[in-house]
Design an enzyme around this catalytic site. Structure first.
Site, PDB file in Angstrom:
ATOM      1  N   LYS A  97     -29.564 141.313 112.090  1.00  0.00           N
ATOM      2  CA  LYS A  97     -28.188 141.385 112.272  1.00  0.00           C
ATOM      3  C   LYS A  97     -27.822 142.856 112.508  1.00  0.00           C
ATOM      4  O   LYS A  97     -26.858 143.231 113.375  1.00  0.00           O
ATOM      5  CB  LYS A  97     -27.365 141.002 111.090  1.00  0.00           C
ATOM      6  N   LYS A 151     -28.288 138.289 102.048  1.00  0.00           N
ATOM      7  CA  LYS A 151     -28.910 139.527 101.491  1.00  0.00           C
ATOM      8  C   LYS A 151     -29.739 139.238 100.389  1.00  0.00           C
ATOM      9  O   LYS A 151     -29.638 138.386  99.547  1.00  0.00           O
ATOM     10  CB  LYS A 151     -27.725 140.518 100.799  1.00  0.00           C
ATOM     11  N   HIS A 161     -21.255 141.093  99.364  1.00  0.00           N
ATOM     12  CA  HIS A 161     -22.240 140.924 100.455  1.00  0.00           C
ATOM     13  C   HIS A 161     -22.263 139.500 100.954  1.00  0.00           C
ATOM     14  O   HIS A 161     -22.104 138.680 100.097  1.00  0.00           O
ATOM     15  CB  HIS A 161     -23.560 141.573 100.661  1.00  0.00           C
TER      16      HIS A 161
HETATM   17  N1  LIG Z   1     -27.856 151.174 105.393  1.00  0.00           N
HETATM   18  C1  LIG Z   1     -26.765 150.367 105.748  1.00  0.00           C
HETATM   19  O1  LIG Z   1     -25.978 150.887 106.316  1.00  0.00           O
HETATM   20  C2  LIG Z   1     -27.130 148.927 106.037  1.00  0.00           C
HETATM   21  C3  LIG Z   1     -26.248 148.002 106.708  1.00  0.00           C
HETATM   22  C4  LIG Z   1     -26.585 146.813 106.622  1.00  0.00           C
HETATM   23  C5  LIG Z   1     -27.754 146.285 106.172  1.00  0.00           C
HETATM   24  N2  LIG Z   1     -28.633 147.072 105.765  1.00  0.00           N
HETATM   25  C6  LIG Z   1     -30.004 146.771 105.214  1.00  0.00           C
HETATM   26  O2  LIG Z   1     -30.687 146.628 106.152  1.00  0.00           O
HETATM   27  C7  LIG Z   1     -31.695 145.511 106.066  1.00  0.00           C
HETATM   28  C8  LIG Z   1     -31.654 144.477 106.958  1.00  0.00           C
HETATM   29  O3  LIG Z   1     -30.467 143.985 107.330  1.00  0.00           O
HETATM   30  P1  LIG Z   1     -29.946 142.821 108.145  1.00  0.00           P
HETATM   31  O4  LIG Z   1     -28.693 142.300 107.612  1.00  0.00           O
HETATM   32  O5  LIG Z   1     -30.064 143.119 109.709  1.00  0.00           O
HETATM   33  O6  LIG Z   1     -31.019 141.420 107.785  1.00  0.00           O
HETATM   34  P2  LIG Z   1     -31.498 140.487 108.854  1.00  0.00           P
HETATM   35  O7  LIG Z   1     -32.196 139.417 107.741  1.00  0.00           O
HETATM   36  O8  LIG Z   1     -30.478 139.953 109.570  1.00  0.00           O
HETATM   37  O9  LIG Z   1     -32.564 141.244 109.497  1.00  0.00           O
HETATM   38  C9  LIG Z   1     -34.001 141.601 109.000  1.00  0.00           C
HETATM   39  C10 LIG Z   1     -34.960 141.432 110.235  1.00  0.00           C
HETATM   40  O10 LIG Z   1     -36.051 142.079 109.965  1.00  0.00           O
HETATM   41  C11 LIG Z   1     -37.070 141.303 110.264  1.00  0.00           C
HETATM   42  N3  LIG Z   1     -38.502 141.585 109.695  1.00  0.00           N
HETATM   43  C12 LIG Z   1     -38.827 141.045 108.565  1.00  0.00           C
HETATM   44  N4  LIG Z   1     -40.076 141.236 108.389  1.00  0.00           N
HETATM   45  C13 LIG Z   1     -40.599 141.803 109.399  1.00  0.00           C
HETATM   46  C14 LIG Z   1     -41.744 142.263 109.803  1.00  0.00           C
HETATM   47  N5  LIG Z   1     -42.771 142.317 108.890  1.00  0.00           N
HETATM   48  N6  LIG Z   1     -41.870 143.156 111.005  1.00  0.00           N
HETATM   49  C15 LIG Z   1     -40.778 143.251 111.787  1.00  0.00           C
HETATM   50  N7  LIG Z   1     -39.703 142.707 111.647  1.00  0.00           N
HETATM   51  C16 LIG Z   1     -39.497 141.966 110.213  1.00  0.00           C
HETATM   52  C17 LIG Z   1     -36.597 139.700 110.237  1.00  0.00           C
HETATM   53  O11 LIG Z   1     -37.381 138.963 111.274  1.00  0.00           O
HETATM   54  C18 LIG Z   1     -35.184 140.104 110.722  1.00  0.00           C
HETATM   55  O12 LIG Z   1     -34.745 139.903 111.983  1.00  0.00           O
HETATM   56  C19 LIG Z   1     -31.570 145.015 104.634  1.00  0.00           C
HETATM   57  O13 LIG Z   1     -32.257 145.727 103.844  1.00  0.00           O
HETATM   58  C20 LIG Z   1     -30.014 145.325 104.288  1.00  0.00           C
HETATM   59  O14 LIG Z   1     -29.738 145.476 103.084  1.00  0.00           O
HETATM   60  C21 LIG Z   1     -28.275 148.292 105.765  1.00  0.00           C
HETATM   61  O1  LIG Z   2     -25.842 143.601 104.871  1.00  0.00           O
HETATM   62  C1  LIG Z   2     -26.403 144.326 103.826  1.00  0.00           C
HETATM   63  O2  LIG Z   2     -27.330 143.963 103.296  1.00  0.00           O
HETATM   64  C2  LIG Z   2     -25.775 145.763 103.445  1.00  0.00           C
HETATM   65  N1  LIG Z   2     -26.760 146.285 102.623  1.00  0.00           N
HETATM   66  C3  LIG Z   2     -26.295 147.625 102.253  1.00  0.00           C
HETATM   67  C4  LIG Z   2     -26.575 147.866 101.108  1.00  0.00           C
HETATM   68  O3  LIG Z   2     -27.458 147.262 100.326  1.00  0.00           O
HETATM   69  O4  LIG Z   2     -25.853 148.862 100.176  1.00  0.00           O
HETATM   70  C5  LIG Z   2     -24.717 148.006 102.656  1.00  0.00           C
HETATM   71  C6  LIG Z   2     -24.411 147.795 103.789  1.00  0.00           C
HETATM   72  C7  LIG Z   2     -24.560 146.192 104.102  1.00  0.00           C
END
Ligand SMILES: NC(=O)c1ccc[n+]([C@@H]2O[C@H](COP(=O)([O-])OP(=O)(O)OC[C@H]3O[C@@H](n4cnc5c(N)ncnc54)[C@H](O)[C@@H]3O)[C@@H](O)[C@H]2O)c1
Ligand SMILES: O=C(O)C1=N[C@H](C(=O)O)CCC1
Length: 266
Positions: free
Chosen positions: A14, A159, A155
């Site tokens: 995502k 997650k 969330h």
């Molecule tokens: N910092 C921020 O602002 C923020 C915002 C949203 C999400 N996040 C974090 O980002 C991360 C991803 O969130 P998401 O919602 O996109 O999750 P998601 O599950 O949609 O995407 C994660 C992706 O990682 C891939 N993946 C898993 N293992 C892998 C590997 N060994 N090699 C390569 N790819 C691999 C999966 O296939 C998947 O496509 C989470 O840890 C989430 O908490 C952070």
């Molecule tokens: O979608 C998620 O997963 C997100 N994770 C972050 C967190 O763990 O704080 C924040 C944004 C969305």
């Protein structure tokens, strides 16, 4: 100035797919490769729903880091995978920008040491949304006057980590300005385990997971005859992209690990 050459780990996720759109729409950014568990050897442009970018997908992360000429890794995967990628990126001279949440304090310290040893910038931000960063800073300010506080983070139900990285970071910022304290009645008992949420230095953190949600947090402060609620909502993952862009720009100018986007905002 030459383009910033970027690798994205987790391109079909995502957040990863949103990061690809950011790169596509940023003239000075160039996608040189992706790391994905599947589709080894294919092009990003071959995958349905992703931008038509002519970059190769690698399932072998070490091979990707050695073969690709990259400045920055953007990691948006899962906690254990993201930690491994960040270490390997630094070992291969690539600056990590990490949105992946769920790293332990020990892992953060190890990455800080490695970043300094290699003299390479690293940005790890539990939340790239500017509004969320302000919500955390306002909460830190409010905690000086209202030390009784509970955090409710909400969330989407896919997650993996709980509490969210944002909630943990918020609690850490509040801990910087308030003395440790036990909240609620000293003799309170949970009749259903977990009813009072996680306990971080006396602060309670409640994690809601539901379909339909993106990323939301309320920080509720209680005082004498009043409450104060500081609330942030990400309704769309585009909300994180200006922060990702800022981190990619700034990571090239620093030589240590920065944890939290607030340290890069003026
Ligand atoms: N910092 C921020 O602002 C923020 C915002 C949203 C999400 N996040 C974090 O980002 C991360 C991803 O969130 P998401 O919602 O996109 O999750 P998601 O599950 O949609 O995407 C994660 C992706 O990682 C891939 N993946 C898993 N293992 C892998 C590997 N060994 N090699 C390569 N790819 C691999 C999966 O296939 C998947 O496509 C989470 O840890 C989430 O908490 C952070
Ligand atoms: O979608 C998620 O997963 C997100 N994770 C972050 C967190 O763990 O704080 C924040 C944004 C969305």
């Amino acid at each position: 100035m030459s383009n910033v050459k970027i690798i994205v780990a987790g391109p079909r996720g995502k957040m990863g797919s949103e990061a690809l759109r950011l790169i596509e729409n940023t003239p000075e950014f160039e996608l040189v490769g992706c790391i994905d568990r599947k589709h080894d050897g294919e092009k990003v442009s071959d995958l349905e729903g992703l931008p038509k970018l002519d970059a190769e997908i690698f399932s072998d992360v070490e091979k990707a880091f050695q073969q690709l000429d990259a400045d920055v890794l953007i990691d948006l995967t899962s906690p254990e995978v993201g930690y491994k990628h960040t270490r390997l990126a630094l070992e291969n001279g690539i600056r990590p920008v990490v949105g992946t949440t769920g790293f332990t304090q020990e892992q953060l310290e190890e990455l800080q040491d490695l970043s300094e040893q290699k003299e390479l910038g690293t940005v790890i931000a539990p939340n790239f949304a500017v509004g969320a960063v302000l919500m955390m800073q306002f909460s830190k300010w409010a905690a000086k006057y209202f030390p009784d506080v509970e955090i409710i983070e909400k969330h989407h139900d896919q997650k993996l980590d709980a509490p969210s990285g944002t909630a943990v970071k918020t609690a850490q910022l509040i801990e910087e300005v308030r003395d440790s304290k036990v909240q609620g009645h000293p003799e309170e008992k949970e009749t259903i385990p977990g009813a009072r949420g996680a306990n971080e230095d006396g602060m309670r953190i409640h994690s809601v997971r539901l379909p339909g949600l993106v990323a939301h947090q309320e920080v509720i402060f209680g005082g004498t005859g009043e409450t104060l609620t500081i609330k942030h909502d990400s309704h769309h993952r585009q909300s994180f992209m200006s922060g990702v862009k800022l981190a990619v720009d700034q990571v090239q100018r620093i030589h240590t690990l920065v944890y939290g986007l607030e340290n890069l905002l003026e």
